[in-house]
Every structure is written in structure tokens, then in C-alpha cells.
Design a protein around this motif. Structure first.
Motif, mmCIF file in Angstrom:
data_model
loop_
_atom_site.group_PDB
_atom_site.id
_atom_site.type_symbol
_atom_site.label_atom_id
_atom_site.label_comp_id
_atom_site.label_asym_id
_atom_site.label_seq_id
_atom_site.Cartn_x
_atom_site.Cartn_y
_atom_site.Cartn_z
ATOM 1 N N ALA A 209 17.961 0.903 -4.741
ATOM 2 C CA ALA A 209 17.105 1.259 -5.877
ATOM 3 C C ALA A 209 15.649 0.898 -5.590
ATOM 4 C CB ALA A 209 17.593 0.566 -7.142
ATOM 5 N N LEU A 210 15.419 -0.264 -4.979
ATOM 6 C CA LEU A 210 14.058 -0.667 -4.612
ATOM 7 C C LEU A 210 13.493 0.250 -3.538
ATOM 8 C CD1 LEU A 210 14.268 -4.576 -4.504
ATOM 9 C CD2 LEU A 210 13.048 -3.153 -6.163
ATOM 10 N N GLN A 211 14.318 0.580 -2.552
ATOM 11 C CA GLN A 211 13.869 1.459 -1.482
ATOM 12 C C GLN A 211 13.437 2.811 -2.035
ATOM 13 O OE1 GLN A 211 15.333 4.349 -0.011
ATOM 14 N NE2 GLN A 211 14.420 4.367 2.018
ATOM 15 N N GLN A 212 14.200 3.325 -2.984
ATOM 16 C CA GLN A 212 13.858 4.594 -3.609
ATOM 17 C C GLN A 212 12.588 4.485 -4.448
ATOM 18 O OE1 GLN A 212 15.790 7.834 -3.274
ATOM 19 N NE2 GLN A 212 15.826 6.495 -1.488
ATOM 20 N N LEU A 213 12.427 3.343 -5.110
ATOM 21 C CA LEU A 213 11.230 3.125 -5.917
ATOM 22 C C LEU A 213 9.985 3.155 -5.034
ATOM 23 C CD1 LEU A 213 9.723 2.289 -8.526
ATOM 24 C CD2 LEU A 213 10.240 -0.082 -7.920
ATOM 25 N N TYR A 214 10.033 2.445 -3.914
ATOM 26 C CA TYR A 214 8.857 2.329 -3.056
ATOM 27 C C TYR A 214 8.600 3.577 -2.213
ATOM 28 C CZ TYR A 214 8.705 -2.632 -4.234
ATOM 29 O OH TYR A 214 8.618 -3.825 -4.910
ATOM 30 N N PHE A 215 9.663 4.223 -1.754
ATOM 31 C CA PHE A 215 9.487 5.294 -0.784
ATOM 32 C C PHE A 215 9.947 6.668 -1.259
ATOM 33 C CE2 PHE A 215 10.296 1.375 1.791
ATOM 34 C CZ PHE A 215 8.971 1.179 2.129
ATOM 35 N N GLY A 216 10.502 6.753 -2.459
ATOM 36 C CA GLY A 216 10.933 8.052 -2.970
ATOM 37 C C GLY A 216 9.747 8.937 -3.319
ATOM 38 N N GLU A 217 9.989 10.232 -3.370
ATOM 39 C CA GLU A 217 8.928 11.178 -3.690
ATOM 40 C C GLU A 217 8.709 11.264 -5.197
ATOM 41 O OE1 GLU A 217 9.806 14.950 -2.010
ATOM 42 O OE2 GLU A 217 9.752 14.240 0.071
ATOM 43 N N THR A 218 7.469 11.443 -5.589
ATOM 44 C CA THR A 218 7.133 11.597 -7.003
ATOM 45 C C THR A 218 7.619 12.947 -7.516
ATOM 46 O OG1 THR A 218 5.176 10.185 -6.806
ATOM 47 C CG2 THR A 218 5.259 11.701 -8.679
ATOM 48 N N LYS A 219 8.334 12.917 -8.622
ATOM 49 C CA LYS A 219 8.782 14.160 -9.245
ATOM 50 C C LYS A 219 7.638 14.727 -10.091
ATOM 51 C CE LYS A 219 13.500 12.399 -9.531
ATOM 52 N NZ LYS A 219 14.604 11.983 -10.441
ATOM 53 N N PRO A 220 7.439 16.024 -10.058
ATOM 54 C CA PRO A 220 6.321 16.632 -10.818
ATOM 55 C C PRO A 220 6.314 16.226 -12.286
ATOM 56 C CG PRO A 220 7.303 18.256 -9.361
ATOM 57 C CD PRO A 220 8.187 17.045 -9.285
ATOM 58 N N GLU A 221 7.496 16.133 -12.894
ATOM 59 C CA GLU A 221 7.561 15.783 -14.311
ATOM 60 C C GLU A 221 7.204 14.317 -14.583
ATOM 61 O OE1 GLU A 221 11.894 15.629 -12.768
ATOM 62 O OE2 GLU A 221 10.054 16.789 -12.426
ATOM 63 N N ASN A 222 7.105 13.500 -13.507
ATOM 64 C CA ASN A 222 6.784 12.083 -13.668
ATOM 65 C C ASN A 222 5.306 11.771 -13.447
ATOM 66 O OD1 ASN A 222 9.354 11.334 -14.329
ATOM 67 N ND2 ASN A 222 9.916 10.595 -12.309
ATOM 68 N N ILE A 223 4.481 12.788 -13.267
ATOM 69 C CA ILE A 223 3.045 12.564 -13.076
ATOM 70 C C ILE A 223 2.365 12.435 -14.435
ATOM 71 C CG2 ILE A 223 0.902 13.515 -12.155
ATOM 72 C CD1 ILE A 223 2.561 14.991 -10.065
ATOM 73 N N LEU A 224 1.777 11.265 -14.681
ATOM 74 C CA LEU A 224 1.127 10.981 -15.966
ATOM 75 C C LEU A 224 -0.369 10.765 -15.771
ATOM 76 C CD1 LEU A 224 3.676 8.353 -17.358
ATOM 77 C CD2 LEU A 224 3.683 10.831 -17.755
ATOM 78 N N LYS A 260 -5.841 -1.134 -5.986
ATOM 79 C CA LYS A 260 -5.546 -2.389 -5.299
ATOM 80 C C LYS A 260 -4.102 -2.809 -5.551
ATOM 81 C CE LYS A 260 -7.184 -7.160 -4.863
ATOM 82 N NZ LYS A 260 -8.189 -8.161 -5.356
ATOM 83 N N PHE A 261 -3.640 -2.627 -6.791
ATOM 84 C CA PHE A 261 -2.246 -2.934 -7.137
ATOM 85 C C PHE A 261 -1.296 -2.097 -6.290
ATOM 86 C CE2 PHE A 261 1.388 -1.217 -9.462
ATOM 87 C CZ PHE A 261 2.121 -2.362 -9.732
ATOM 88 N N LEU A 262 -1.545 -0.789 -6.208
ATOM 89 C CA LEU A 262 -0.669 0.101 -5.440
ATOM 90 C C LEU A 262 -0.574 -0.327 -3.989
ATOM 91 C CD1 LEU A 262 -1.796 3.600 -6.793
ATOM 92 C CD2 LEU A 262 0.348 2.426 -7.315
ATOM 93 N N HIS A 263 -1.710 -0.670 -3.390
ATOM 94 C CA HIS A 263 -1.724 -1.014 -1.972
ATOM 95 C C HIS A 263 -1.143 -2.399 -1.717
ATOM 96 C CE1 HIS A 263 -5.189 2.083 -1.169
ATOM 97 N NE2 HIS A 263 -4.081 2.634 -1.640
ATOM 98 N N THR A 264 -1.316 -3.298 -2.654
ATOM 99 C CA THR A 264 -0.781 -4.651 -2.479
ATOM 100 C C THR A 264 0.716 -4.701 -2.711
ATOM 101 O OG1 THR A 264 -2.889 -5.604 -3.213
ATOM 102 C CG2 THR A 264 -0.969 -7.063 -3.235
ATOM 103 N N GLU A 265 1.195 -3.924 -3.665
ATOM 104 C CA GLU A 265 2.614 -3.959 -4.036
ATOM 105 C C GLU A 265 3.444 -2.896 -3.300
ATOM 106 O OE1 GLU A 265 3.673 -6.363 -5.887
ATOM 107 O OE2 GLU A 265 1.678 -7.118 -6.435
ATOM 108 N N ASN A 266 2.857 -2.302 -2.259
ATOM 109 C CA ASN A 266 3.583 -1.362 -1.373
ATOM 110 C C ASN A 266 3.969 -0.043 -2.038
ATOM 111 O OD1 ASN A 266 3.651 -3.191 0.919
ATOM 112 N ND2 ASN A 266 5.187 -4.350 -0.234
ATOM 113 N N PHE A 267 3.086 0.461 -2.906
ATOM 114 C CA PHE A 267 3.348 1.738 -3.555
ATOM 115 C C PHE A 267 2.495 2.870 -2.978
ATOM 116 C CE2 PHE A 267 4.998 -0.936 -7.100
ATOM 117 C CZ PHE A 267 6.248 -0.329 -7.214
ATOM 118 N N GLU A 268 2.067 2.738 -1.712
ATOM 119 C CA GLU A 268 1.226 3.776 -1.122
ATOM 120 C C GLU A 268 1.898 5.148 -1.145
ATOM 121 O OE1 GLU A 268 0.061 -0.058 1.034
ATOM 122 O OE2 GLU A 268 1.909 0.888 0.327
ATOM 123 N N GLU A 269 3.221 5.169 -0.975
ATOM 124 C CA GLU A 269 3.929 6.446 -0.931
ATOM 125 C C GLU A 269 3.953 7.141 -2.299
ATOM 126 O OE1 GLU A 269 5.621 7.974 1.972
ATOM 127 O OE2 GLU A 269 4.037 6.655 2.704
#
Length: 289
Positions: A209-224, A260-269
Motif C-alpha cells: 500500500a505504501l509502495q503504491q502511494l509513493y510510486f503509483g500513477e495519479t488518476k485523472p479523477e484524483n487531481i485537485l 518541499k513537502f513532496l520532495h522530502t516525503e518522497n512524493f516526487e512521482e
């Protein structure tokens, strides 16, 4: 016959998804770090699970045979024919065409055996019952989702049906796809291991679940858009994580600290254009800590 302590008492499933080209293995064992011994796979070629009195050379040698054009059944025949201790081995193979085969030597500890079906081979040894293996196969065939999700579901079903008679210790999930790895630079789509844990399958689900959170692709309907209520929630989250110390913040500072949050918490993907946020990242900010 080898001492039981030397046996990789295990149940595993190898699988192939023809729609995506993904190949993978899920495995659980009363054996430390089973992920270092049992699972082998190569994108565009096949997947191998080697266990019982495991012969790890079955992994790379089996994949080499598949790459030469041998079927899963032919590869197992070649591997076992030249192995004087084959009756203590267990192996399952799936190739890139979906051909499958499973072998259980006559000296493997009961219950031991395997089944094959469309795009999968499931096998196990020192199990509570045969249902452990049949549950893997039935679940794989009847579960929707990605290959990784289907393999994990099969592993859970096997445990619920009986599992390893010696208990639980480690588990692993390994899935490959051409250029499916981080940044598209390798073929390793998922490589997760639980080396020593009282509930290894549950822990493997958590890590996935964590792996999918960090590296999964963004779904179009989830873009806010970071506006209105969403903006307030982002500000609250950044305060909670220590990136802000006030709720009164200008847009430029907010977006700067959010990056900064995204890059520090490994959410670059999951980083989007400025002013946008992936709903899964927002949920993480709201529900963590």
C-alpha cells in the motif's frame, strides 16, 4: 533427506498478466528472508519460484531456458533431470506466453503439491492441507486488479485456507515489467520483502500500500486544485508536518512549502503542476500522525 530446518517450507504463486506483460511471484514461508531464495523473474521472459530443499540455481537457469525458447514445462524437465536431489525440490514456472508448470519431488514433506491454470502455477510444501494451494489458484483466477494485487490476494487466501503447518515468518512480492521500474530505468515494478515478522502477509500488504502511494500513477479523477477547502486542508497538513507554523500563508509560500513537502516525503512521482495536488497525497497528509 535433508533436515526439516533446512527446508524452505513455503507456499508460492507465479503469475503472468497478458494484458500488461507483467510477471511476478508472491511467497510466504516459515523461513527467514524467503524473498532472497524463492522468487526469480525477468521481464519479457518468465517467473520462477524455487522452494522445499530449494535449489536457487533453478531461478537463473530456468529463466535462461525460457529465454532460449523453452516452455515452462520443458524448463522444469531440463532442470530436474540433471539434478540428483530433484525429489526434494519444488518449483513453479510461468513463461511470457502464459504457459505454466509446477513440480513437486516425491520426498517433499506433506502436504506438498502444486496446481497450474491459465497464467499461473501455485505450489507449497509442509502445508496444513491441499486447500492452501487450491485457494491460491482460485483466488488468482477470480480476482480483478493488477498482477501484484491478484498475487497478494492469492497469498492471503492461502493463509486463510490453512497455510504453512510450521507457522509464519517471512513473505515477498516480486513483479517485473519492461521499463516498469523507478523512472523507467529498469524492469523491477515491485520488489517488497518482509524478512522476519509475526504476520508477514499482513505486513507485505501494508508495504505494498505504501509502495503504491509513493510510486503509483495519479488518476485523472484524483487531481485537485489547491483552492477553497482543499487549500485549507493542505495548509493544515503542512502545519502538522512542520512545513508551516501558521494558517495565514500567501499562495507563493504555500506552494513553495508544499513542493518541499513532496520532495522530502518522497512524493516526487505524484508531483503535479503547481497549484494541483493528488487526492491520495492529500489523504496521506490528513490521515497521518
Amino acid at each position: 533427506m535433508k533436515k526439516m530446518k533446512d527446508i524452505v517450507a513455503t507456499f508460492s504463486i507465479v503469475g503472468f498478466d497478458p494484458a500488461t506483460g507483467e510477471l511476478g511471484i508472491a511467497v510466504q514461508s516459515k523461513f527467514i528472508a524467503v524473498g532472497s531464495v524463492v522468487p526469480w523473474a525477468k521481464a519479457g521472459v518468465g517467473a520462477v519460484a524455487t522452494q522445499a530443499f530449494a535449489n536457487p540455481s533453478y531461478g537463473p537457469e530456468g529463466l535462461a531456458l525460457l529465454e532460449e525458447g523453452k516452455t515452462a514445462e520443458e524448463a522444469i524437465q531440463i532442470l530436474t533431470e540433471k539434478d540428483p536431489e530433484r525429489e526434494e525440490r519444488q518449483v513453479g514456472i510461468v513463461d511470457f506466453k502464459g504457459n505454466t508448470a509446477s513440480f513437486t519431488g516425491s520426498n517433499c514433506y506433506d502436504w506438498a503439491g502444486g496446481i497450474t491454470g491459465k497464467n499461473f502455477a501455485a505450489q507449497g510444501n509442509i502445508l496444513v492441507n491441499k486447500e492452501t494451494v487450491t485457494a491460491m489458484g482460485e483466488t488468482f483466477e477470480n480476482t480483478e486488479g493488477t498482477l501484484a494485487e491478484r498475487l497478494l490476494a492469492s497469498l492471503s487466501a492461502a493463509q486463510e485456507a490453512g497455510g504453512d503447518s510450521r507457522g509464519k515468518q517471512s513473505a515477498a512480492l516480486y513483479v517485473v515489467k519492461e521499463k516498469g521500474g523507478y523512472g523507467g530505468f529498469n524492469d523491477v515494478l515491485v520488489d517488497l520483502r518482509v524478512d522476519d515478522h509475526p504476520e508477514p502477509i499482513k505486513e507485505l500488504h501494508r508495504l505494498f500500500a505504501l509502495q503504491q502511494l509513493y510510486f503509483g500513477e495519479t488518476k485523472p479523477e484524483n487531481i485537485l486544485s489547491i483552492q477553497g477547502k482543499t487549500r485549507d486542508e493542505v495548509v493544515e497538513g503542512l502545519n502538522k508536518f512542520g512545513y508551516l507554523s501558521t494558517k495565514e500563508v500567501e499562495d507563493n509560500q504555500l506552494l513553495e512549502q508544499f513542493t518541499k513537502f513532496l520532495h522530502t516525503e518522497n512524493f516526487e512521482e505524484r508531483e503535479l503542476e503547481k497549484g494541483k495536488i493528488d487526492k491520495e497525497v492529500l489523504d496521506f497528509m490528513k490521515n497521518s500522525r
